[in-house]
Design a protein around this motif. Structure first.
Motif, PDB file in Angstrom:
ATOM      1  N   PHE A 234      28.500  45.145  48.151  1.00 37.48           N
ATOM      2  CA  PHE A 234      29.864  45.658  48.133  1.00 37.48           C
ATOM      3  C   PHE A 234      29.940  46.990  47.381  1.00 37.48           C
ATOM      4  O   PHE A 234      30.654  47.915  47.809  1.00 37.48           O
ATOM      5  N   GLU A 235      29.209  47.087  46.281  1.00 40.43           N
ATOM      6  CA  GLU A 235      29.199  48.341  45.527  1.00 40.43           C
ATOM      7  C   GLU A 235      28.717  49.493  46.412  1.00 40.43           C
ATOM      8  O   GLU A 235      29.265  50.582  46.401  1.00 40.43           O
ATOM      9  N   LYS A 236      27.678  49.201  47.186  1.00 38.98           N
ATOM     10  CA  LYS A 236      27.130  50.232  48.071  1.00 38.98           C
ATOM     11  C   LYS A 236      28.130  50.629  49.153  1.00 38.98           C
ATOM     12  O   LYS A 236      28.275  51.803  49.478  1.00 38.98           O
ATOM     13  N   VAL A 237      28.807  49.628  49.705  1.00 35.42           N
ATOM     14  CA  VAL A 237      29.808  49.929  50.742  1.00 35.42           C
ATOM     15  C   VAL A 237      30.843  50.893  50.174  1.00 35.42           C
ATOM     16  O   VAL A 237      31.185  51.908  50.786  1.00 35.42           O
ATOM     17  N   LYS A 238      31.333  50.590  48.984  1.00 38.33           N
ATOM     18  CA  LYS A 238      32.356  51.442  48.373  1.00 38.33           C
ATOM     19  C   LYS A 238      31.805  52.848  48.112  1.00 38.33           C
ATOM     20  O   LYS A 238      32.497  53.846  48.370  1.00 38.33           O
ATOM     21  N   GLU A 239      30.562  52.878  47.651  1.00 35.77           N
ATOM     22  CA  GLU A 239      29.943  54.164  47.372  1.00 35.77           C
ATOM     23  C   GLU A 239      29.812  55.000  48.652  1.00 35.77           C
ATOM     24  O   GLU A 239      30.172  56.180  48.677  1.00 35.77           O
ATOM     25  N   TYR A 240      29.355  54.370  49.716  1.00 34.27           N
ATOM     26  CA  TYR A 240      29.170  55.099  50.969  1.00 34.27           C
ATOM     27  C   TYR A 240      30.506  55.525  51.575  1.00 34.27           C
ATOM     28  O   TYR A 240      30.615  56.596  52.177  1.00 34.27           O
ATOM     29  N   LEU A 241      31.489  54.690  51.415  1.00 35.85           N
ATOM     30  CA  LEU A 241      32.810  55.075  51.920  1.00 35.85           C
ATOM     31  C   LEU A 241      33.305  56.327  51.201  1.00 35.85           C
ATOM     32  O   LEU A 241      33.858  57.240  51.816  1.00 35.85           O
ATOM     33  N   ALA A 242      33.081  56.338  49.896  1.00 32.61           N
ATOM     34  CA  ALA A 242      33.499  57.505  49.114  1.00 32.61           C
ATOM     35  C   ALA A 242      32.742  58.741  49.582  1.00 32.61           C
ATOM     36  O   ALA A 242      33.317  59.825  49.729  1.00 32.61           O
ATOM     37  N   LEU A 243      31.452  58.568  49.842  1.00 36.40           N
ATOM     38  CA  LEU A 243      30.649  59.699  50.306  1.00 36.40           C
ATOM     39  C   LEU A 243      31.119  60.196  51.675  1.00 36.40           C
ATOM     40  O   LEU A 243      30.948  61.365  52.019  1.00 36.40           O
ATOM     41  N   SER A 244      31.699  59.303  52.456  1.00 32.08           N
ATOM     42  CA  SER A 244      32.206  59.693  53.777  1.00 32.08           C
ATOM     43  C   SER A 244      33.650  60.168  53.713  1.00 32.08           C
ATOM     44  O   SER A 244      34.251  60.427  54.754  1.00 32.08           O
ATOM     45  N   HIS A 245      34.195  60.220  52.507  1.00 28.21           N
ATOM     46  CA  HIS A 245      35.596  60.631  52.322  1.00 28.21           C
ATOM     47  C   HIS A 245      36.563  59.735  53.075  1.00 28.21           C
ATOM     48  O   HIS A 245      37.509  60.215  53.695  1.00 28.21           O
ATOM     49  N   VAL A 246      36.276  58.454  53.041  1.00 27.66           N
ATOM     50  CA  VAL A 246      37.193  57.486  53.634  1.00 27.66           C
ATOM     51  C   VAL A 246      38.005  56.861  52.512  1.00 27.66           C
ATOM     52  O   VAL A 246      37.454  56.293  51.575  1.00 27.66           O
ATOM     53  N   ASN A 247      39.322  56.997  52.591  1.00 31.60           N
ATOM     54  CA  ASN A 247      40.187  56.404  51.568  1.00 31.60           C
ATOM     55  C   ASN A 247      40.347  54.913  51.803  1.00 31.60           C
ATOM     56  O   ASN A 247      40.542  54.484  52.942  1.00 31.60           O
ATOM     57  N   PHE A 248      40.293  54.153  50.724  1.00 27.18           N
ATOM     58  CA  PHE A 248      40.474  52.706  50.857  1.00 27.18           C
ATOM     59  C   PHE A 248      41.029  52.156  49.560  1.00 27.18           C
ATOM     60  O   PHE A 248      41.006  52.823  48.535  1.00 27.18           O
ATOM     61  N   SER A 249      41.566  50.961  49.630  1.00 30.17           N
ATOM     62  CA  SER A 249      41.925  50.279  48.397  1.00 30.17           C
ATOM     63  C   SER A 249      41.329  48.877  48.410  1.00 30.17           C
ATOM     64  O   SER A 249      41.081  48.311  49.475  1.00 30.17           O
ATOM     65  N   LEU A 250      41.093  48.362  47.224  1.00 26.61           N
ATOM     66  CA  LEU A 250      40.523  47.026  47.108  1.00 26.61           C
ATOM     67  C   LEU A 250      41.645  46.003  47.204  1.00 26.61           C
ATOM     68  O   LEU A 250      42.704  46.176  46.623  1.00 26.61           O
ATOM     69  N   ASN A 251      41.394  44.947  47.945  1.00 25.07           N
ATOM     70  CA  ASN A 251      42.357  43.856  47.984  1.00 25.07           C
ATOM     71  C   ASN A 251      41.607  42.543  47.872  1.00 25.07           C
ATOM     72  O   ASN A 251      41.257  41.929  48.875  1.00 25.07           O
ATOM     73  N   PRO A 252      41.368  42.117  46.652  1.00 13.87           N
ATOM     74  CA  PRO A 252      40.568  40.887  46.450  1.00 13.87           C
ATOM     75  C   PRO A 252      41.290  39.635  46.945  1.00 13.87           C
ATOM     76  O   PRO A 252      40.696  38.560  46.985  1.00 13.87           O
ATOM     77  N   LYS A 253      42.555  39.782  47.343  1.00 13.12           N
ATOM     78  CA  LYS A 253      43.281  38.603  47.822  1.00 13.12           C
ATOM     79  C   LYS A 253      43.340  38.545  49.348  1.00 13.12           C
ATOM     80  O   LYS A 253      43.991  37.682  49.913  1.00 13.12           O
ATOM     81  N   MET A 254      42.685  39.481  50.005  1.00 10.52           N
ATOM     82  CA  MET A 254      42.706  39.485  51.465  1.00 10.52           C
ATOM     83  C   MET A 254      41.728  38.434  52.002  1.00 10.52           C
ATOM     84  O   MET A 254      40.563  38.397  51.616  1.00 10.52           O
ATOM     85  N   VAL A 255      42.215  37.601  52.890  1.00  5.50           N
ATOM     86  CA  VAL A 255      41.407  36.533  53.464  1.00  5.50           C
ATOM     87  C   VAL A 255      41.423  36.694  54.979  1.00  5.50           C
ATOM     88  O   VAL A 255      42.397  37.161  55.546  1.00  5.50           O
TER      89      VAL A 255
END
Length: 422
Positions: A234-255
């Motif tokens: 998951f850390e890597k996914v977030k890192e790569y998304l940032a490198l691709s300039h893709v905006n996202f937010s974390l939602n730990p309650k999403m199922v």
RNA sequence: GUGGGCGUAGCUCAGCGGUUAGAGCAUCGGACUGUGGCUCCGAGGGUCGGGGGUUCAAAUCCCCUCGUCCACCCCA
């Protein structure tokens, strides 16, 4: 009179032009990312869905269109696209060609639900699946592709939320943790959540009832509970998304509602969709291919809700409903003109002129009115006067100017006027 | 499956116990006999979702039913 079945809708022009343009953009972008189109049946054996989606999910328990065919075999109209694509992947041993396979598909899905805003019994998805790579770069890159498509379409006001659901090892542990946390608060949960507590406790996390939101806001987060491997992924996914300039937010309650998802899951939501606000969603499903009888090949995919996407594009206005060239209209006066018009009309159309006409010898006034209504910039007039000089009148509908052009030069003249390549 | 809103002309809607159910837009025609847009005039178009009931009288009130929309559940 016979009308369509509840929840099964006709898509009429001019809305179909939005669909065509979305599909065209999607094909273009997906191809650039190495995806090929796959076309799978819309009916499959029922077991394919119950095994992949999960026996106890709502989709399988109460939303599938399941029938017995003439030999008594239970078949089901596909409620989603991933399972059939996985089935095809295994059946044709595609893993034998190349360790990586990327497919996209588009078409109708069927779920027996009560229709409401953004929800239909027959709805359409554009989806994509990547097989063979469990590297977090695939998660990020596929998400980036999806976001790029939405950007290309000019979609505004959408947000990407991501979460990790852990894997088959660590999710059960989190489930235990959550159950322990909820145990003494169970009586304060809403009716639905008391049921969820028994059936699928993770669902209590995204309950909309204010009381439950308050209670679960203190619940342990799944992102703290997942195992080292999942956390690292998951850390890597977030890192790569940032490198691709893709905006996202974390939602730990999403199922997610399908059992096969593990690790990365996501949802793209939009305002203006009503209560069903997800326009695309998906995630990672390592293990699904194996569960369905194939080799242990990982997978990642998503699906876009076409109706919801079209709704958003229509609402945000700047969508050009009809991008086609404005038509040329031909006014035909009298039987002699009608007879000589056929050849001219065929010729112009075959040279790419979008040419409209009227039928049934209507008055010139009526024909001109229709030409105007259709938005014709130019009108050809063919009547006895023109026939006598072997010509046709061309009227510019904006300026009102009109000139005569000899019949054999009409195509050429139109070319200069509307830029059609002849 | 549950709850609520709404079904009257092709579309958007008015009428909510009392002549023959209306308007705007759209369609068709005319003013303008081979020239659109603007204007004016006219015409066509309705089993008032369906069935039953109350009443001298129902689009209008009551019951049932079907459809649709929105929400819940759940999901794209």
């Amino acid at each position: 009179m016979i009308n369509s079945i509840r929840g099964f809708n006709d898509i009429l022009p001019p809305e179909t032009s939005i669909w065509q343009q979305v599909e065209k953009e999607a094909r273009g972008i997906f191809a650039a990312y190495g995806f090929s189109e796959i076309r799978v049946p819309i009916v499959e054996k029922t077991g394919l869905f119950s095994r992949s989606i999960g026996e106890t999910t709502d989709i399988v328990e109460k939303e599938m269109y399941t029938f017995a065919d003439r030999h008594g075999e239970s078949i089901t109209l596909r409620p989603e696209g991933t399972a059939p694509v996985v089935r095809a992947y295994i059946e044709h041993k595609i893993y034998g060609n190349d360790p990586v396979a990327k497919f996209y598909y588009l078409g109708p899905m069927f779920r027996y639900e009560r229709p409401q805003k953004g929800r239909f019994r027959q709805f359409h998805q554009i989806g994509a699946e990547v097989f063979g790579i469990d590297d977090p770069a695939v998660d990020a890159e596929t998400l980036e592709m999806l976001v790029s498509l939405f950007q290309r379409l000019g979609l505004e006001g959408v947000s990407l939320q991501i979460n990790s659901l852990g894997c088959k090892e660590c999710r059960p542990l989190y489930k235990e943790k959550l159950l322990n946390f909820l145990q003494d608060k169970k009586s304060q949960l809403c009716q639905d959540c008391q049921r969820r507590y028994e059936i699928n406790p993770l669902r209590t996390l995204d309950c909309k009832s204010p009381g439950c939101v308050e209670i679960t806001s203190h619940a342990p987060s799944i992102l703290d509970a997942v195992c080292g491997g999942c956390k690292n992924h998951f850390e890597k996914v977030k890192e790569y998304l940032a490198l691709s300039h893709v905006n996202f937010s974390l939602n730990p309650k999403m199922v997610r509602g399908l059992d096969y998802y593990i690790r990365t899951t996501f949802e793209i939501t939009a305002l203006g969709l009503g209560s069903q606000n997800a326009v695309a969603a998906g995630g990672r499903y390592d293990g699904l291919v194996k569960d369905l009888g194939g080799p242990d090949v990982p997978g990642f995919g998503f699906a876009i809700g076409m109706e919801r996407l079209a709704m958003l594009l229509q609402d945000n206005g700047q969508w050009r409903v009809d991008s086609g060239q404005s038509p040329v209209f031909i006014v035909i006066l009298g039987d002699k003109a009608e007879a000589s018009a056929f050849g001219l009309i065929k010729n112009l159309r075959q040279n790419g002129v979008r040419l409209e006409r009227d039928y049934g010898n209507k008055s010139i006034k009526a024909q001109m009115k229709r030409a105007d209504k259709l938005g014709a910039k130019f009108v050809l007039i063919l009547g006895d006067n023109e026939l006598a000089s072997n010509s046709v009148a061309i009227k510019n509908m904006e300026s009102g100017e009109q000139e005569k052009v000899s019949l054999d030069r009409v195509g050429e003249k139109l070319k200069t006027l509307i830029g059609v390549s002849l």
